[in-house]
Design an enzyme around this catalytic site. Structure first.
Site, PDB file in Angstrom:
ATOM      1  N   LYS A   1       0.840  -1.194   0.000  1.00 10.08           N
ATOM      2  CA  LYS A   1       0.000   0.000   0.000  1.00 10.08           C
ATOM      3  C   LYS A   1       0.874   1.242   0.000  1.00 10.08           C
ATOM      4  CE  LYS A   1      -3.895  -2.278   0.318  1.00 10.08           C
ATOM      5  NZ  LYS A   1      -5.013  -2.133  -0.638  1.00 10.08           N
TER       6      LYS A   1
ATOM      7  N   ASP B   1      -0.362  -0.004  -4.503  1.00  7.22           N
ATOM      8  CA  ASP B   1      -1.807   0.293  -4.456  1.00  7.22           C
ATOM      9  C   ASP B   1      -2.021   1.594  -3.691  1.00  7.22           C
ATOM     10  OD1 ASP B   1      -4.536   0.360  -4.144  1.00  7.22           O
ATOM     11  OD2 ASP B   1      -4.710  -1.663  -3.305  1.00  7.22           O
TER      12      ASP B   1
ATOM     13  N   GLU C   1      -1.907   0.569  -8.641  1.00  3.50           N
ATOM     14  CA  GLU C   1      -3.339   0.250  -8.581  1.00  3.50           C
ATOM     15  C   GLU C   1      -4.085   1.435  -7.970  1.00  3.50           C
ATOM     16  OE1 GLU C   1      -3.892  -3.555  -6.796  1.00  3.50           O
ATOM     17  OE2 GLU C   1      -5.841  -3.049  -5.931  1.00  3.50           O
TER      18      GLU C   1
ATOM     19  N   GLU D   1     -11.483  -2.577  -8.336  1.00  2.00           N
ATOM     20  CA  GLU D   1     -12.259  -3.002  -7.169  1.00  2.00           C
ATOM     21  C   GLU D   1     -13.398  -2.042  -6.859  1.00  2.00           C
ATOM     22  OE1 GLU D   1      -8.783  -2.584  -4.444  1.00  2.00           O
ATOM     23  OE2 GLU D   1     -10.289  -1.967  -2.995  1.00  2.00           O
TER      24      GLU D   1
ATOM     25  N   ASP E   1     -13.986  -7.506  -9.324  1.00  4.73           N
ATOM     26  CA  ASP E   1     -14.325  -7.822  -7.937  1.00  4.73           C
ATOM     27  C   ASP E   1     -15.626  -8.623  -7.990  1.00  4.73           C
ATOM     28  OD1 ASP E   1     -14.055  -6.563  -4.818  1.00  4.73           O
ATOM     29  OD2 ASP E   1     -16.060  -7.171  -5.454  1.00  4.73           O
TER      30      ASP E   1
ATOM     31  N   HIS F   1      -9.330  -8.361  -7.838  1.00  2.55           N
ATOM     32  CA  HIS F   1      -9.257  -7.895  -6.470  1.00  2.55           C
ATOM     33  C   HIS F   1      -9.840  -8.972  -5.565  1.00  2.55           C
ATOM     34  CE1 HIS F   1     -11.367  -5.784  -3.029  1.00  2.55           C
ATOM     35  NE2 HIS F   1     -10.116  -5.444  -2.836  1.00  2.55           N
TER      36      HIS F   1
END
Lengths: 434, 434
Positions: free
Chosen positions: B216, B244, B270, B304, B327, B354
């Site tokens: 992240k 992400d 992402e 997602e 997703d 995701h």
């Protein structure tokens, strides 16, 4: 110091499907409804707000409003930062997952944000349009959530736009108070109406001073051509006739169908396809750029279902639309609509709000009047939709005179429904439903 | 003849925020949750489904599922037309107003549609991936709602794609059963973790057979650079490290931040910005097209939070993304994901779903396995996200072996939670919350 002490929510539904009022190609049997809330304070007037739905699911929106109550109770309406407040609702780190900034949670945020504006304006003794128009450019910029906008419009550019409009504010307030803001009417054009009723209502609209009407299209192709032809014959060549397909078409079908309708000189085609589809709107607009009888464009309009400022931004960046149709309750209330008004000025596209439903006319008139006074400074090619349904349920209903909205003078957002209407149309236990 | 006799709904929440599992720049304290339903029949197994949320608002999703119950009760799961059924939920003329096809109502539709797939596959005695992979190309095309897709992909083109993949189906089923489907892991990369924990978990991931991990980013810039640097040093140059940003940036910031991170060879970025912003993703992708250490692109991924097939379609039309992240519960369940898998093949973009959350791994593995067998026919550059949280609450949890998802063999969608978990984590009255 005042404080918001409680929030009451209501599920109010009107059985409009019984008369096919509001019927279109995608929404054949709407029951116009409001997920409604009242902010009570320990001192002074209440704040009223709502989001509009067309029946089933109004209870889901009410549940979403209930989920936002913790962000409201305990606030002081005299010191609340309206920009930070709106962002607190749309950026709750857990609720944001349910959108972000779209669908039920965003409809609910709109209701709560608009209720706060009603309350704050009432306490200031001003109608919302005037409250907004009295803010400084800096204060207006601070209302906006700038996240995701800066590739198209920066806060500094917005300040320039607002400062450029500052000198003429007083003149425009005077003009607005004197003449009102132009309206157009959709009342003649619902899909469930007979040809005779369309002709009769179209003629009545012209007699009432409207210079633009709107017809629903998108079901049977031959019906659309016939209805537009008789409406054009009824009103003559000078009245603008907008069309509204309510998202029924894919790209190729939209282009084909509009070319069939082009001989009758439609002013715009509204919602030709999915409101999420920026690229499809751009393709349709490009294909219709010389399709009008005079070789000009058939304009493309959308907005009542556009989820948020990010999608409006792209519609403008991609040259996908000629008309921005804001809705008072679809995006995040007054604040997000201020962002969209600023974007529209940046890209030179007029704003012609969506209204109708329950109370949407009452709310959105304030936003167009603010736009005229302090943002775009113009009424050119700008009209606010008007539909003559359900205004009798409001304490401060819109007033239409010679095809114009009369500027509201009562403090607040014109949002409050009559207590007896809230009771009669309560769903499912009110007398109108049992 | 069987019939669905009742629908029970549950609000299930896990207090994951207590350990900062799942923490990222936009979602600092998620409580992983499921709005869950069980379809009961008069004869045979139940159908289970859910949508995933991160805490507050899970009750709003449950209310939305309740609003869809009238479309399910009374259906015969042995004769239901799964395409028409899915469209009946997303096109209800009144509920559609609340989206359309986005936000809370669409999350709820996903839960109900997926529950029906669980039920139908159980009755057929097959896992969902295999049930799908045994359908004919014509049957698969009929699952899709083609509205708004035909400017990019027509049903005939979809048939061609599916027919081209038909000859190899049996071989690919054998390969999948033998080796499984590649996974990547996000477990090392949550923003709330210490540097030591990141290094330890990254090394563990490699030891466990993963060839891709994810970190992240998007809060403090210096932290991002430091964390990526130590992770790169921990895993060496051959392991792919995806990043992400969870929607934290505007366009210019995304480009600047990714150029700072480029020396450490990130595989993809992402959610660099709003999931609604097709044009922003296209701009970011273009700006990063030669930014990798070898002069190649830093890939752009999203999905997602992409609301529906219309937005995915545009992301592909605009060359805005290198990786499609479906997703299982965000769009309209299995059916809409089939549409997105077909679009991805048309545009030559790999699908890397995701997952994580609660039960998203359990569901989405079926979709990637179906894609491999019957749609794209390829695993190249395709990986399914894996996070090792909360699988113990499922009756048929995912199994990971050497960095691969083992193909499920139990009938259904692997969606059923243990009854004791439904009871313990019931919100707000279950023992985990009182």
């Amino acid at each position: 110091m005042a404080v918001i002490t409680s929030v009451d929510t209501y599920d109010v539904r009107f059985p409009t499907s019984r008369d096919l009022d509001g019927s279109d190609a995608m929404n054949p049997d709407p029951d116009y409804s409001a997920a409604y809330l009242v902010l009570s304070t320990d001192d002074g007037p209440d704040g009223h707000g709502f989001t509009f739905t067309i029946g089933r699911g109004n209870d889901v929106c009410r549940a979403a409003i209930d989920a936002l109550v913790p962000y409201v109770v305990g606030l002081d309406p005299d010191t609340v930062d309206l920009g930070a407040f709106a962002r607190s609702l749309t950026h709750d780190s857990q609720l944001r997952w349910l959108g972000p900034e779209k669908g039920v949670m965003h409809l609910a945020a709109a209701a709560v944000i608009n209720a706060m504006w009603d309350l704050v304006a009432k306490r200031a003794g001003k109608p919302v349009w005037r409250y907004l128009a009295d803010l400084s450019p800096e204060q207006i910029v601070d209302l906006v959530d700038w996240r995701y906008l800066t590739d198209a419009l920066t806060p500094d550019e917005a300040l320039e736009i607002l400062r450029a409009a500052e000198p003429g504010r007083a003149d425009r307030i005077a003009r607005l108070t004197e003449r009102g803001y132009p309206a157009y009417t959709t009342s003649p054009g619902w899909l469930g109406y007979s040809d005779d009723k369309v002709v009769r209502l179209a003629r009545q609209a012209v007699a009432d001073g409207f210079t633009q009407i709107k017809l629903k299209v998108g079901a049977d192709a031959a019906d659309d051509v016939r209805r537009l032809k008789i409406a054009r014959e009824a009103v003559g060549p000078q009245i603008r006739i907008a069309l509204d397909a309510n998202q029924r078409w894919d790209v190729a079908e939209a282009v084909d169908r509009m070319r069939e309708l082009a001989p009758y000189d439609p002013w715009w085609i509204e919602e030709p396809t999915s409101p999420d589809d920026v690229l499809a709107h751009a393709a349709i607009r490009s294909a219709l750029a010389t399709s009008a009888p005079d070789g000009g464009p058939i304009r493309v309009a959308t907005g009542e279902h556009v989820a948020n400022r990010v999608v409006f931004k792209q519609l403008l960046q991609a040259d996908a639309i000629d008309v921005v149709q804001i809705d008072a309750c679809r995006v995040g209330g007054v604040n997000e609509n201020v962002a969209i008004l600023l974007l529209a000025v940046k890209y030179g596209v007029p704003v012609c709000p969506h209204a109708g439903g329950v109370g949407l006319c009452e709310l959105v008139q304030h936003l167009s009047m603010f736009d005229f006074v302090a943002v775009s400074g113009s009424m050119r090619d700008r009209v606010v939709e008007y539909v003559d349904h359900l205004h009798e349920h409001f304490l401060d209903p819109v007033v239409i005179k010679d095809g114009h909205y009369v500027a509201p003078s009562a403090p607040g957002f014109s949002a409050a429904m009559r207590p007896e209407s809230l009771a009669t149309y309560a769903y499912p236990d009110g007398p109108a439903w049992v």
